[in-house]
Design an enzyme around this catalytic site. Structure first.
Site, short mmCIF file in Angstrom:
data_model
loop_
_atom_site.label_atom_id
_atom_site.label_comp_id
_atom_site.label_asym_id
_atom_site.label_seq_id
_atom_site.Cartn_x
_atom_site.Cartn_y
_atom_site.Cartn_z
N ARG A 1 1.01 -1.43 0.28
CA ARG A 1 0.22 0.07 0.13
C ARG A 1 0.99 1.05 -0.36
O ARG A 1 0.48 2.39 -0.45
CB ARG A 1 -0.76 0.07 1.63
CG ARG A 1 -2.04 -0.58 0.62
CD ARG A 1 -2.92 -0.97 2.26
NE ARG A 1 -4.05 -1.28 1.83
CZ ARG A 1 -4.95 -1.94 2.60
NH1 ARG A 1 -4.49 -1.32 4.01
NH2 ARG A 1 -5.93 -2.24 2.67
N LYS B 1 -17.55 -18.65 3.35
CA LYS B 1 -18.92 -18.82 4.45
C LYS B 1 -19.70 -17.34 3.05
O LYS B 1 -19.45 -17.37 2.38
CB LYS B 1 -19.79 -17.96 5.06
CG LYS B 1 -18.52 -18.93 6.48
CD LYS B 1 -19.43 -17.28 7.51
CE LYS B 1 -18.83 -18.26 9.76
NZ LYS B 1 -19.75 -17.11 10.53
N GLY C 1 -7.38 -9.98 1.03
CA GLY C 1 -5.92 -10.30 2.01
C GLY C 1 -5.47 -12.28 1.29
O GLY C 1 -4.69 -12.04 0.86
N GLY D 1 -11.92 -4.95 1.84
CA GLY D 1 -13.79 -4.83 1.96
C GLY D 1 -14.53 -3.99 0.80
O GLY D 1 -14.99 -4.07 0.32
C1 3PG Z 1 -7.86 -2.33 5.19
O1 3PG Z 1 -7.27 -2.16 5.79
O2 3PG Z 1 -8.79 -3.07 4.44
C2 3PG Z 1 -8.27 -0.61 4.67
O3 3PG Z 1 -7.57 -0.16 5.85
C3 3PG Z 1 -9.91 0.03 5.97
O4 3PG Z 1 -9.76 -0.50 7.19
P1 3PG Z 1 -10.75 -0.12 8.32
O5 3PG Z 1 -11.35 -1.75 7.65
O6 3PG Z 1 -10.67 -0.23 10.14
O7 3PG Z 1 -11.33 0.62 8.00
#
Ligand code: 3PG
Ligand code: MG
Length: 515
Positions: A41, A198, A351, A374
């Site tokens: 990142r 899931k 991930g 996410g």
């Molecule tokens: C992540 O690692 O998915 C992003 O940096 C967002 O982090 P957060 O889920 O704590 O908002």
């Protein structure tokens, strides 16, 4: 989705000497001592920072790190390791500044890192007061934090709302472009791999993709639920029996339009979930009551690999087996290699997926690797991320805000060039007719991606503006005409949108003068 791109502002010289605030996602994994274990990142954020520095801006960068308690800064929350890595990678000092909301001293050509924005009170809840204070620090706000684009917090949303100018940084724009390329107008067949433990956490994604893709490859616990839906036994494998109907609905919706969810024909099982558990390969129909399915079988892997190699586009989220254990990694490994060998445009995110990509060393063979976890999943669900909602709204508002008219007609020059006012009026009568027709034609041509026509029309305008226009307008037209000789509509269109109001202004002035 139309948003202002930071690269366009830089290219058109609007960033020189400006205070630029970049919200990046520098939320990297760290070990117990705070050392960065993986810096993707940070590296992905360099392009934006360099772009701002090269454009002559005074640069402020911030990010969150972890999920700290607001108003209670602890040493472990500090972006200090990130500042050190940025200093190394950029090759210039990147000082770290704490308590920065009230003011930041930074000069053009310099960059400062602003301490973990999630320790500021009001960040998480997107406090308007905090967002306005931060907006006052800059002339231009650049949202480049794709990994956090699904959060509406003060630095990711409110700041974009209140800053004088709000635009998308190159990483945010590239992520969106790659995902649109994969999903909006994909080269077919479009194959998606959605795997994970899931169905419930990925049901919306499965449903959204089932309407778009030609093959929906499922893996992990998700595949087990689909096997149940197909009438197969799965022993004591992880599955969600209450979602079997939902899985069946996805399969039916897909087969109704000639698409499919391939169900494994063979699997790798064990009696316990352990790295050293003895593995057996068996037909999907032969799974015993005390079996745990931990991977797809070799026959299934080969069939899916062939489909991936023949695909036009591949979207990958999730490993299909327990690839962390050698005995159960074959499925994920074979699919990873097939993606690498496929000529398809591939996009991967999440991930576990990134861990599998790293394990099999195929980084360079994947078309686009998303930095979002996410956020990537929410885009696959078909959601509009808050970042794009606000940046799009700001771009629309900017387009509607009337600009103070800058004169574009230089009458004195025209009279001198043409020898008399009558001479000028004569040529302007012709210009009036031709410009009235050409301006909308340029827009139409660009909308169709036809840069050749746009260039021909711009060339005509470039031919006559030096006779009666200001130097500034002549320079702009000349520059765009040059760019439109070599660049695609993607590049030329936003630039033309900036020039168009000025050409329209010239036309209005010509009309008034001729009347
Ligand atoms: C992540 O690692 O998915 C992003 O940096 C967002 O982090 P957060 O889920 O704590 O908002
Ligand atoms: Mg952490």
């Amino acid at each position: 989705m139309k948003f202002i791109r930071f690269s366009d502002l830089c290219a058109s010289g609007q960033v020189v000497g400006k205070r630029v605030f970049i919200r990046a996602d520098l939320n990297v994994p760290q070990d117990a001592s705070g050392a960065i274990t993986e810096d993707t990142r940070i590296r992905a954020s360099l392009a934006c920072i360099r772009m701002a520095l090269d454009a002559g801006a005074a640069v402020m960068v911030t990010s969150h790190l972890g999920r700290p308690t607001e108003g209670a800064f602890k040493a472990a929350d500090s972006l200090a390791p990130v500042a050190a890595r940025l200093t190394e990678l950029l090759g210039c000092p990147v000082p770290l500044l704490a308590n920065w909301v009230g003011g930041v001293a930074v000069l053009p050509g310099q960059v400062v890192l602003l301490e973990n924005c999630r320790v500021n009170e009001g960040e998480k809840k997107n406090s308007e007061a905090l967002a306005r204070q931060m907006a006052a620090l800059c002339d231009i706000f650049v949202h480049d934090a794709f990994g956090t684009a699904h959060r509406a917090e003060a630095t990711t949303y409110g700041l974009a709302e209140f800053a004088k100018v709000a635009c998308a940084g190159p990483l945010l724009a590239a992520e969106m472009d790659a995902i649109s390329k994969a999903l909006a107008n994909p080269k077919r067949p479009l194959v998606a791999i959605v795997a994970g433990s899931k169905v419930s956490t990925k049901l919306t994604i499965l449903k959204a993709l089932s309407a778009k893709v030609d093959q929906l490859i499922v893996g992990g616990g998700i595949a087990n639920t689909f096997m149940l839906a197909a009438g197969l036994k799965i022993g004591k494998s992880l599955a969600e029996a209450d979602l079997v109907e939902e899985a069946r609905a996805v399969m039916q919706a897909m087969s109704a339009r000639g698409a499919a969810v391939p169900i494994p024909t063979d699997v790798v099982t064990a009696k316990t979930f352990a790295a050293d558990a003895p593995a057996s390969v068996k037909a999907a129909a032969d799974v015993a009551d005390d079996d745990l399915i931990l991977d797809i079988g070799p026959q299934t892997a080969a069939t899916l690999a062939a489909q991936l190699k023949a695909a036009g586009t591949i979207v990958w989220n999730g490993p299909v087996g327990v690839f962390e254990f050698a005995a159960f990694e074959n499925g994920t490994k074979v699919l990873a290699q097939a993606i690498a060998e496929s000529s398809a445009f591939s996009i991967a995110g999440g991930g576990d997926t990134l861990a599998a990509i790293a394990k099999y060393g195929i980084e360079k063979d994947v078309g686009y690797i998303s930095t979002g976890g996410g956020a990537f999943l929410e885009v696959l669900e078909g959601k509009t991320l808050p970042a794009f909602e606000i940046l799009t709204r700001r771009a629309q508002e900017a387009a509607l805000t009337p600009q103070a008219p800058t004169p574009a007609l230089d009458v004195a020059r025209g009279v001198e060039m043409m020898g008399s006012e009558a001479g000028l009026k004569k040529i302007l009568a012709t210009v009036l007719i031709s410009m009235t027709a050409n301006l909308p034609e340029i827009e139409q041509a660009l909308a169709k991606g036809d840069v050749t026509t746009a260039n021909r029309l711009l060339h005509a305008i470039k031919g006559y503006v030096p006779i009666f226009s200001t130097d500034a307008l002549v320079a702009e037209v000349t520059e765009l005409e040059k760019i439109s000789k070599t660049e695609s509509a993607d590049v030329v269109t936003p630039l033309y949108k900036q020039l168009a109001p000025r050409l329209a202004g010239l036309l209005a002035e010509v009309r008034q003068f001729s009347a």
